[in-house]
Write a protein that holds these residues in place. Structure first.
Motif, PDB file in Angstrom:
ATOM      1  N   GLU A  16       8.817 -29.795  56.548  1.00 43.64           N
ATOM      2  CA  GLU A  16       8.240 -30.068  55.235  1.00 43.64           C
ATOM      3  C   GLU A  16       8.832 -29.145  54.181  1.00 43.64           C
ATOM      4  O   GLU A  16       9.096 -29.558  53.052  1.00 43.64           O
ATOM      5  CB  GLU A  16       6.714 -29.920  55.288  1.00 43.64           C
ATOM      6  CG  GLU A  16       6.017 -31.004  56.085  1.00 43.64           C
ATOM      7  CD  GLU A  16       6.310 -32.395  55.541  1.00 43.64           C
ATOM      8  OE1 GLU A  16       6.287 -32.572  54.306  1.00 43.64           O
ATOM      9  OE2 GLU A  16       6.567 -33.307  56.350  1.00 43.64           O
ATOM     10  N   THR A  17       9.057 -27.885  54.551  1.00 41.63           N
ATOM     11  CA  THR A  17       9.668 -26.937  53.613  1.00 41.63           C
ATOM     12  C   THR A  17      11.074 -27.366  53.239  1.00 41.63           C
ATOM     13  O   THR A  17      11.470 -27.320  52.065  1.00 41.63           O
ATOM     14  CB  THR A  17       9.700 -25.527  54.223  1.00 41.63           C
ATOM     15  OG1 THR A  17       8.363 -25.099  54.506  1.00 41.63           O
ATOM     16  CG2 THR A  17      10.354 -24.536  53.260  1.00 41.63           C
ATOM     17  N   GLU A  18      11.852 -27.803  54.247  1.00 47.57           N
ATOM     18  CA  GLU A  18      13.226 -28.249  53.988  1.00 47.57           C
ATOM     19  C   GLU A  18      13.251 -29.495  53.118  1.00 47.57           C
ATOM     20  O   GLU A  18      14.094 -29.636  52.226  1.00 47.57           O
ATOM     21  CB  GLU A  18      13.952 -28.490  55.311  1.00 47.57           C
ATOM     22  CG  GLU A  18      14.265 -27.210  56.062  1.00 47.57           C
ATOM     23  CD  GLU A  18      14.823 -27.472  57.444  1.00 47.57           C
ATOM     24  OE1 GLU A  18      15.582 -26.631  57.943  1.00 47.57           O
ATOM     25  OE2 GLU A  18      14.472 -28.520  58.040  1.00 47.57           O
ATOM     26  N   LYS A  19      12.327 -30.408  53.372  1.00 44.43           N
ATOM     27  CA  LYS A  19      12.268 -31.621  52.551  1.00 44.43           C
ATOM     28  C   LYS A  19      11.928 -31.289  51.101  1.00 44.43           C
ATOM     29  O   LYS A  19      12.460 -31.907  50.168  1.00 44.43           O
ATOM     30  CB  LYS A  19      11.252 -32.603  53.146  1.00 44.43           C
ATOM     31  CG  LYS A  19      11.747 -33.302  54.403  1.00 44.43           C
ATOM     32  CD  LYS A  19      10.860 -34.463  54.808  1.00 44.43           C
ATOM     33  CE  LYS A  19       9.562 -34.013  55.399  1.00 44.43           C
ATOM     34  NZ  LYS A  19       8.752 -35.153  55.920  1.00 44.43           N
ATOM     35  N   MET A  20      11.071 -30.301  50.899  1.00 42.39           N
ATOM     36  CA  MET A  20      10.736 -29.878  49.541  1.00 42.39           C
ATOM     37  C   MET A  20      11.951 -29.256  48.849  1.00 42.39           C
ATOM     38  O   MET A  20      12.205 -29.495  47.659  1.00 42.39           O
ATOM     39  CB  MET A  20       9.577 -28.879  49.571  1.00 42.39           C
ATOM     40  CG  MET A  20       8.233 -29.491  49.933  1.00 42.39           C
ATOM     41  SD  MET A  20       6.900 -28.269  50.058  1.00 42.39           S
ATOM     42  CE  MET A  20       6.883 -27.640  48.370  1.00 42.39           C
ATOM     43  N   LYS A  21      12.735 -28.476  49.608  1.00 39.93           N
ATOM     44  CA  LYS A  21      13.949 -27.873  49.052  1.00 39.93           C
ATOM     45  C   LYS A  21      14.970 -28.944  48.687  1.00 39.93           C
ATOM     46  O   LYS A  21      15.650 -28.849  47.661  1.00 39.93           O
ATOM     47  CB  LYS A  21      14.549 -26.887  50.052  1.00 39.93           C
ATOM     48  CG  LYS A  21      13.755 -25.592  50.209  1.00 39.93           C
ATOM     49  CD  LYS A  21      14.450 -24.648  51.176  1.00 39.93           C
ATOM     50  CE  LYS A  21      13.682 -23.330  51.295  1.00 39.93           C
ATOM     51  NZ  LYS A  21      14.350 -22.388  52.243  1.00 39.93           N
ATOM     52  N   ILE A  22      15.084 -29.960  49.528  1.00 37.58           N
ATOM     53  CA  ILE A  22      16.003 -31.061  49.251  1.00 37.58           C
ATOM     54  C   ILE A  22      15.565 -31.806  47.989  1.00 37.58           C
ATOM     55  O   ILE A  22      16.387 -32.129  47.125  1.00 37.58           O
ATOM     56  CB  ILE A  22      16.074 -32.023  50.451  1.00 37.58           C
ATOM     57  CG1 ILE A  22      16.820 -31.357  51.613  1.00 37.58           C
ATOM     58  CG2 ILE A  22      16.757 -33.341  50.066  1.00 37.58           C
ATOM     59  CD1 ILE A  22      16.833 -32.164  52.884  1.00 37.58           C
ATOM     60  N   GLN A  23      14.276 -32.062  47.893  1.00 34.18           N
ATOM     61  CA  GLN A  23      13.744 -32.736  46.709  1.00 34.18           C
ATOM     62  C   GLN A  23      14.059 -31.929  45.451  1.00 34.18           C
ATOM     63  O   GLN A  23      14.469 -32.481  44.418  1.00 34.18           O
ATOM     64  CB  GLN A  23      12.236 -32.914  46.848  1.00 34.18           C
ATOM     65  CG  GLN A  23      11.587 -33.774  45.771  1.00 34.18           C
ATOM     66  CD  GLN A  23      11.819 -35.260  45.982  1.00 34.18           C
ATOM     67  OE1 GLN A  23      11.944 -35.703  47.118  1.00 34.18           O
ATOM     68  NE2 GLN A  23      11.904 -36.015  44.914  1.00 34.18           N
ATOM     69  N   ASP A  24      13.902 -30.614  45.531  1.00 31.90           N
ATOM     70  CA  ASP A  24      14.189 -29.744  44.385  1.00 31.90           C
ATOM     71  C   ASP A  24      15.669 -29.775  44.027  1.00 31.90           C
ATOM     72  O   ASP A  24      16.038 -29.840  42.848  1.00 31.90           O
ATOM     73  CB  ASP A  24      13.753 -28.316  44.716  1.00 31.90           C
ATOM     74  CG  ASP A  24      13.924 -27.367  43.546  1.00 31.90           C
ATOM     75  OD1 ASP A  24      13.317 -27.613  42.483  1.00 31.90           O
ATOM     76  OD2 ASP A  24      14.662 -26.379  43.686  1.00 31.90           O
ATOM     77  N   THR A  25      16.531 -29.744  45.043  1.00 33.20           N
ATOM     78  CA  THR A  25      17.983 -29.797  44.813  1.00 33.20           C
ATOM     79  C   THR A  25      18.386 -31.082  44.115  1.00 33.20           C
ATOM     80  O   THR A  25      19.165 -31.078  43.166  1.00 33.20           O
ATOM     81  CB  THR A  25      18.741 -29.675  46.151  1.00 33.20           C
ATOM     82  OG1 THR A  25      18.494 -28.396  46.719  1.00 33.20           O
ATOM     83  CG2 THR A  25      20.236 -29.858  45.944  1.00 33.20           C
ATOM     84  N   LEU A  26      17.835 -32.200  44.600  1.00 31.24           N
ATOM     85  CA  LEU A  26      18.185 -33.494  44.021  1.00 31.24           C
ATOM     86  C   LEU A  26      17.698 -33.609  42.579  1.00 31.24           C
ATOM     87  O   LEU A  26      18.415 -34.130  41.717  1.00 31.24           O
ATOM     88  CB  LEU A  26      17.586 -34.621  44.873  1.00 31.24           C
ATOM     89  CG  LEU A  26      18.137 -34.743  46.307  1.00 31.24           C
ATOM     90  CD1 LEU A  26      17.391 -35.819  47.074  1.00 31.24           C
ATOM     91  CD2 LEU A  26      19.631 -35.036  46.294  1.00 31.24           C
ATOM     92  N   GLU A  27      16.510 -33.106  42.302  1.00 29.75           N
ATOM     93  CA  GLU A  27      15.983 -33.165  40.941  1.00 29.75           C
ATOM     94  C   GLU A  27      16.813 -32.303  39.990  1.00 29.75           C
ATOM     95  O   GLU A  27      17.128 -32.726  38.870  1.00 29.75           O
ATOM     96  CB  GLU A  27      14.524 -32.711  40.928  1.00 29.75           C
ATOM     97  CG  GLU A  27      13.570 -33.712  41.574  1.00 29.75           C
ATOM     98  CD  GLU A  27      12.145 -33.206  41.618  1.00 29.75           C
ATOM     99  OE1 GLU A  27      11.907 -32.053  41.173  1.00 29.75           O
ATOM    100  OE2 GLU A  27      11.267 -33.947  42.094  1.00 29.75           O
ATOM    101  N   LYS A  28      17.193 -31.110  40.430  1.00 34.49           N
ATOM    102  CA  LYS A  28      17.971 -30.212  39.578  1.00 34.49           C
ATOM    103  C   LYS A  28      19.364 -30.759  39.294  1.00 34.49           C
ATOM    104  O   LYS A  28      19.915 -30.566  38.210  1.00 34.49           O
ATOM    105  CB  LYS A  28      18.085 -28.834  40.237  1.00 34.49           C
ATOM    106  CG  LYS A  28      16.792 -28.030  40.199  1.00 34.49           C
ATOM    107  CD  LYS A  28      16.989 -26.672  40.856  1.00 34.49           C
ATOM    108  CE  LYS A  28      15.707 -25.835  40.769  1.00 34.49           C
ATOM    109  NZ  LYS A  28      15.862 -24.517  41.438  1.00 34.49           N
ATOM    110  N   SER A  29      19.945 -31.449  40.272  1.00 26.68           N
ATOM    111  CA  SER A  29      21.304 -31.974  40.103  1.00 26.68           C
ATOM    112  C   SER A  29      21.321 -33.363  39.488  1.00 26.68           C
ATOM    113  O   SER A  29      22.390 -33.889  39.156  1.00 26.68           O
ATOM    114  CB  SER A  29      22.021 -32.003  41.454  1.00 26.68           C
ATOM    115  OG  SER A  29      21.320 -32.823  42.370  1.00 26.68           O
ATOM    116  N   GLY A  30      20.154 -33.981  39.343  1.00 27.72           N
ATOM    117  CA  GLY A  30      20.073 -35.322  38.765  1.00 27.72           C
ATOM    118  C   GLY A  30      20.491 -36.427  39.706  1.00 27.72           C
ATOM    119  O   GLY A  30      20.725 -37.564  39.283  1.00 27.72           O
ATOM    120  N   ILE A  31      20.561 -36.123  41.015  1.00 25.82           N
ATOM    121  CA  ILE A  31      20.944 -37.135  42.003  1.00 25.82           C
ATOM    122  C   ILE A  31      19.736 -38.009  42.340  1.00 25.82           C
ATOM    123  O   ILE A  31      18.672 -37.499  42.687  1.00 25.82           O
ATOM    124  CB  ILE A  31      21.480 -36.470  43.284  1.00 25.82           C
ATOM    125  CG1 ILE A  31      22.799 -35.748  43.000  1.00 25.82           C
ATOM    126  CG2 ILE A  31      21.663 -37.494  44.408  1.00 25.82           C
ATOM    127  CD1 ILE A  31      23.319 -34.940  44.171  1.00 25.82           C
TER     128      ILE A  31
END
Length: 317
Positions: free
Chosen positions: A78-93
């Motif tokens: 769950e922590t990794e999925k949250m980090k991935i979600q944050d990465t995608l939002e910051k990069s606009g992907i």
């Protein structure tokens, strides 16, 4: 506006670079930007992302491996999925293309459930993704194995030796199967058709009695202890047996023409699905037709493999 992220996951496979190039070029044709993700899902977790440009694609289609690097896919906590979600939002992907194996697709399904558009492209030398006839990298690896087998046969013939050749595959025997069909392996043992010592020695003894003293036994990795198998055959038949484990050299090398064309077709198909607002699917090939399958319907029977085993049995009997 759509911005696509692309990553390679699992083991490297020849043709991954061709797939990357096809995805980027097809996306750029539709005026879509593409971001490369380094080291598979680890790159998404750690935010290792950069824009992929035309200069990054120069001379990569004929190279093995992957310019994006790769890593084993994770279970995605769950922590990794949250980090991935944050990465995608910051990069606009807002869409991902995942090039990898079945484990990679399992992780992709979890990301897709978070509302991110995801398309999978099969790439694994073992060809163990059953919904598609072929995965990227398989054809190249079969040809690499064939090259090795032909060289081994030369010396086996010269010395009238029996040789055990261990190839990759783990839970899937396609590499052993296809290399035996194309390269003339006399005895084959795979997870789908495992032979015991008695069966191997019985067949080998009949061949030797018929005057065929140079024989090749092709086995899938982790199926037998080939040193014990060698010892068992030598003790029962009183012959000298050699062993050869081909190892990682099977995964390297320039992709074959078939793999380059397949990777290009699948890469374009992935972008076309995203343009059609599709998600949660993996592209593949059946009967030379490009297909797409929902992530939750990937484990269907591979009729092509069953046909190949029937053909093998006909040729070896």
């Amino acid at each position: 506006m759509m911005k696509i992220g692309i990553l390679t996951s699992g083991e490297d496979a020849p043709g991954m670079n061709t797939a990357i190039s096809a995805v980027v070029k097809a996306a750029n044709y539709h005026n879509i930007d593409v971001m490369g993700v380094n080291y598979g899902y680890n790159g998404l977790i750690e935010g290792s992302i950069y824009p992929l440009t035309a200069s990054d694609l120069e001379n990569i289609t004929d190279s093995g491996g992957t310019i994006l690097k790769t890593s084993r896919s994770t279970e995605l906590s769950e922590t990794e999925k949250m980090k991935i979600q944050d990465t995608l939002e910051k990069s606009g992907i807002n869409a991902l293309v995942i090039i990898g194996d079945d484990k990679s697709f399992e992780a992709a399904r979890k990301i897709q459930q978070q509302g991110i558009k995801v398309i999978g492209i099969p790439a694994t030398v073992e060809n163990d993704i059953v919904y598609t006839d072929y995965s990227i990298g398989f054809d190249t690896t079969v040809n690499t194995i064939l090259e090795c087998i032909h060289k081994i046969k030369d010396t086996s013939f010269s010395h009238d030796k029996t040789t055990i050749v261990e190839v990759m595959g783990r839970h899937c025997g396609d590499l052993a199967l296809f290399s035996a069909l194309a390269g003339g392996g006399e005895i084959i043992s795979t997870p789908e058709r495992k032979l015991d010592l008695d069966s191997i020695c019985s067949t080998l003894a009949m061949r030797i009695n018929d005057g065929k003293r140079n024989n090749m036994i092709i086995v899938t990795e982790e199926l037998h202890d080939i040193q014990e198998l060698q010892k068992g055959i030598e003790e029962r038949l009183n012959i000298s047996v050699r062993t050869s484990t081909l190892g990682f050299l099977q995964r390297g090398g320039n992709p074959s023409a078939f793999d380059r064309v397949l990777a290009s077709r699948l890469g374009i198909a992935a972008i076309e699905l995203l343009m059609d607002k599709q998600t949660g699917k993996a592209v593949g090939i059946k009967g030379n037709k490009i297909i797409d399958v929902d992530f939750d319907k990937l484990n269907i029977e591979n009729g092509n493999k069953l046909e190949s085993y029937r053909l093998l049995e006909t040729l070896l009997d």
